[in-house]
Design a protein around this motif. Structure first.
Motif, PDB file in Angstrom:
ATOM      1  N   ALA A   8       0.789  -1.230   0.000  1.00  0.00           N
ATOM      2  CA  ALA A   8       0.000   0.000   0.000  1.00  0.00           C
ATOM      3  C   ALA A   8       0.824   1.284   0.000  1.00  0.00           C
ATOM      4  O   ALA A   8       0.350   2.315  -0.478  1.00  0.00           O
ATOM      5  N   GLU A   9       2.066   1.250   0.556  1.00  0.00           N
ATOM      6  CA  GLU A   9       2.787   2.513   0.707  1.00  0.00           C
ATOM      7  C   GLU A   9       4.292   2.317   0.813  1.00  0.00           C
ATOM      8  O   GLU A   9       4.784   1.217   1.060  1.00  0.00           O
ATOM      9  N   TYR A  10       4.993   3.446   0.629  1.00  0.00           N
ATOM     10  CA  TYR A  10       6.410   3.543   0.968  1.00  0.00           C
ATOM     11  C   TYR A  10       6.463   4.257   2.310  1.00  0.00           C
ATOM     12  O   TYR A  10       5.713   5.208   2.553  1.00  0.00           O
ATOM     13  N   THR A  11       7.342   3.806   3.196  1.00  0.00           N
ATOM     14  CA  THR A  11       7.473   4.420   4.508  1.00  0.00           C
ATOM     15  C   THR A  11       8.933   4.724   4.770  1.00  0.00           C
ATOM     16  O   THR A  11       9.799   3.871   4.595  1.00  0.00           O
ATOM     17  N   LEU A  12       9.205   5.963   5.191  1.00  0.00           N
ATOM     18  CA  LEU A  12      10.548   6.386   5.565  1.00  0.00           C
ATOM     19  C   LEU A  12      10.613   6.485   7.075  1.00  0.00           C
ATOM     20  O   LEU A  12       9.817   7.193   7.692  1.00  0.00           O
ATOM     21  N   SER A  22       1.363   7.040   0.179  1.00  0.00           N
ATOM     22  CA  SER A  22       0.446   6.065  -0.410  1.00  0.00           C
ATOM     23  C   SER A  22       0.833   5.767  -1.850  1.00  0.00           C
ATOM     24  O   SER A  22       1.062   6.696  -2.635  1.00  0.00           O
ATOM     25  N   ARG A  23       0.882   4.503  -2.207  1.00  0.00           N
ATOM     26  CA  ARG A  23       1.223   4.118  -3.571  1.00  0.00           C
ATOM     27  C   ARG A  23       0.037   4.273  -4.517  1.00  0.00           C
ATOM     28  O   ARG A  23       0.221   4.302  -5.725  1.00  0.00           O
ATOM     29  N   SER A  24      -1.167   4.401  -3.979  1.00  0.00           N
ATOM     30  CA  SER A  24      -2.329   4.566  -4.855  1.00  0.00           C
ATOM     31  C   SER A  24      -2.704   6.030  -5.058  1.00  0.00           C
ATOM     32  O   SER A  24      -2.946   6.460  -6.182  1.00  0.00           O
ATOM     33  N   SER A  25      -2.701   6.839  -4.001  1.00  0.00           N
ATOM     34  CA  SER A  25      -3.124   8.237  -4.133  1.00  0.00           C
ATOM     35  C   SER A  25      -1.951   9.221  -4.150  1.00  0.00           C
ATOM     36  O   SER A  25      -2.113  10.358  -4.573  1.00  0.00           O
ATOM     37  N   GLY A  26      -0.788   8.806  -3.648  1.00  0.00           N
ATOM     38  CA  GLY A  26       0.356   9.701  -3.568  1.00  0.00           C
ATOM     39  C   GLY A  26       0.328  10.624  -2.364  1.00  0.00           C
ATOM     40  O   GLY A  26       1.218  11.445  -2.191  1.00  0.00           O
ATOM     41  N   GLU A  61       1.368   8.657 -14.091  1.00  0.00           N
ATOM     42  CA  GLU A  61       1.612   8.262 -12.702  1.00  0.00           C
ATOM     43  C   GLU A  61       2.566   9.214 -11.983  1.00  0.00           C
ATOM     44  O   GLU A  61       3.333   9.937 -12.607  1.00  0.00           O
ATOM     45  N   CYS A  62       2.505   9.181 -10.671  1.00  0.00           N
ATOM     46  CA  CYS A  62       3.382   9.989  -9.811  1.00  0.00           C
ATOM     47  C   CYS A  62       4.621   9.188  -9.431  1.00  0.00           C
ATOM     48  O   CYS A  62       4.609   7.951  -9.438  1.00  0.00           O
ATOM     49  N   PHE A  63       5.668   9.914  -9.087  1.00  0.00           N
ATOM     50  CA  PHE A  63       6.917   9.310  -8.641  1.00  0.00           C
ATOM     51  C   PHE A  63       7.339   9.959  -7.323  1.00  0.00           C
ATOM     52  O   PHE A  63       7.119  11.148  -7.111  1.00  0.00           O
ATOM     53  N   LEU A  64       7.949   9.191  -6.460  1.00  0.00           N
ATOM     54  CA  LEU A  64       8.527   9.685  -5.222  1.00  0.00           C
ATOM     55  C   LEU A  64      10.012   9.885  -5.475  1.00  0.00           C
ATOM     56  O   LEU A  64      10.700   8.954  -5.910  1.00  0.00           O
ATOM     57  N   ILE A  65      10.513  11.093  -5.244  1.00  0.00           N
ATOM     58  CA  ILE A  65      11.917  11.418  -5.476  1.00  0.00           C
ATOM     59  C   ILE A  65      12.617  11.479  -4.124  1.00  0.00           C
ATOM     60  O   ILE A  65      12.238  12.258  -3.249  1.00  0.00           O
ATOM     61  N   LEU A  66      13.639  10.645  -3.954  1.00  0.00           N
ATOM     62  CA  LEU A  66      14.384  10.555  -2.697  1.00  0.00           C
ATOM     63  C   LEU A  66      15.850  10.913  -2.920  1.00  0.00           C
ATOM     64  O   LEU A  66      16.392  10.678  -3.999  1.00  0.00           O
ATOM     65  N   ILE A  67      16.478  11.474  -1.905  1.00  0.00           N
ATOM     66  CA  ILE A  67      17.906  11.783  -1.972  1.00  0.00           C
ATOM     67  C   ILE A  67      18.657  10.514  -1.597  1.00  0.00           C
ATOM     68  O   ILE A  67      18.557  10.024  -0.481  1.00  0.00           O
ATOM     69  N   GLN A  68      19.382   9.981  -2.559  1.00  0.00           N
ATOM     70  CA  GLN A  68      20.121   8.734  -2.344  1.00  0.00           C
ATOM     71  C   GLN A  68      21.527   9.021  -1.813  1.00  0.00           C
ATOM     72  O   GLN A  68      22.024   8.307  -0.955  1.00  0.00           O
ATOM     73  N   GLN A  69      22.165  10.059  -2.341  1.00  0.00           N
ATOM     74  CA  GLN A  69      23.503  10.438  -1.873  1.00  0.00           C
ATOM     75  C   GLN A  69      23.609  11.951  -1.829  1.00  0.00           C
ATOM     76  O   GLN A  69      22.970  12.654  -2.612  1.00  0.00           O
ATOM     77  N   LYS A  70      24.439  12.440  -0.909  1.00  0.00           N
ATOM     78  CA  LYS A  70      24.689  13.874  -0.791  1.00  0.00           C
ATOM     79  C   LYS A  70      26.180  14.091  -0.617  1.00  0.00           C
ATOM     80  O   LYS A  70      26.917  13.174  -0.253  1.00  0.00           O
ATOM     81  N   PRO A  92       8.345   4.700  -8.637  1.00  0.00           N
ATOM     82  CA  PRO A  92       6.977   4.858  -9.139  1.00  0.00           C
ATOM     83  C   PRO A  92       5.991   4.610  -8.000  1.00  0.00           C
ATOM     84  O   PRO A  92       6.170   3.687  -7.207  1.00  0.00           O
ATOM     85  N   LEU A  93       4.973   5.454  -7.889  1.00  0.00           N
ATOM     86  CA  LEU A  93       3.988   5.266  -6.829  1.00  0.00           C
ATOM     87  C   LEU A  93       2.908   4.272  -7.219  1.00  0.00           C
ATOM     88  O   LEU A  93       2.182   3.790  -6.364  1.00  0.00           O
ATOM     89  N   ALA A  94       2.809   3.959  -8.496  1.00  0.00           N
ATOM     90  CA  ALA A  94       1.865   2.925  -8.914  1.00  0.00           C
ATOM     91  C   ALA A  94       2.353   1.597  -8.345  1.00  0.00           C
ATOM     92  O   ALA A  94       3.419   1.502  -7.756  1.00  0.00           O
ATOM     93  N   HIS A  95       1.594   0.577  -8.523  1.00  0.00           N
ATOM     94  CA  HIS A  95       1.963  -0.712  -7.944  1.00  0.00           C
ATOM     95  C   HIS A  95       3.022  -1.450  -8.754  1.00  0.00           C
ATOM     96  O   HIS A  95       3.268  -2.625  -8.522  1.00  0.00           O
ATOM     97  N   THR A  96       3.697  -0.742  -9.671  1.00  0.00           N
ATOM     98  CA  THR A  96       4.838  -1.334 -10.356  1.00  0.00           C
ATOM     99  C   THR A  96       6.028  -1.297  -9.407  1.00  0.00           C
ATOM    100  O   THR A  96       6.127  -0.434  -8.537  1.00  0.00           O
TER     101      THR A  96
END
Length: 116
Positions: A8-12, A22-26, A61-70, A92-96
């Motif tokens: 259902a989601e990505y959690t940090l 949320s992976r369905s609504s963003g 679809e929407c995408f979640l952008i995260l900082i991987q390295q700084k 990708p926030l879709a269920h892919t």
């Protein structure tokens, strides 16, 4: 921060709270640790921070952008460190499933890269 993925989601996982996307609504929501159940989630690895949610067009679809390295740029008065983003992860926030995601894994985590 550790990044977890469930159906259902990505959690940090932050120091004192969690950010769920949320992976369905963003929609994004900050939650207390007591309100988060990661028993069916998979730890994908470590990230430095969150840039935000991105969508090219409203019908795509929407995408979640995260900082991987700084990288450290320098310090400003008051000994505050300034960083530049050197690498991002795009989820990708879709269920892919995320493609080609290679995050560093926290060897100290009791999750060990897998769910509960």
């Amino acid at each position: 921060m550790e990044l977890f993925k469930s159906q259902a989601e990505y959690t940090l996982k932050g120091t004192d709270s969690y950010l769920s996307c949320s992976r369905s609504s963003g929609s994004m929501q900050i939650k207390a640790a007591s309100d988060v159940d990661l028993s069916s989630a998979v730890c994908l690895g470590l990230v430095e921070g969150v840039v935000g949610k991105f969508q090219f067009q409203t019908n795509l679809e929407c995408f979640l952008i995260l900082i991987q390295q700084k990288g450290l740029v320098g310090t400003v008065p008051g000994s505050h460190k300034m960083y530049k983003i050197t690498k991002v992860a795009v989820l990708p926030l879709a269920h892919t499933e995320p493609f080609g995601l290679k995050l560093e894994v926290n060897s100290q985590s009791w999750w060990g890269g897998g769910g509960g």
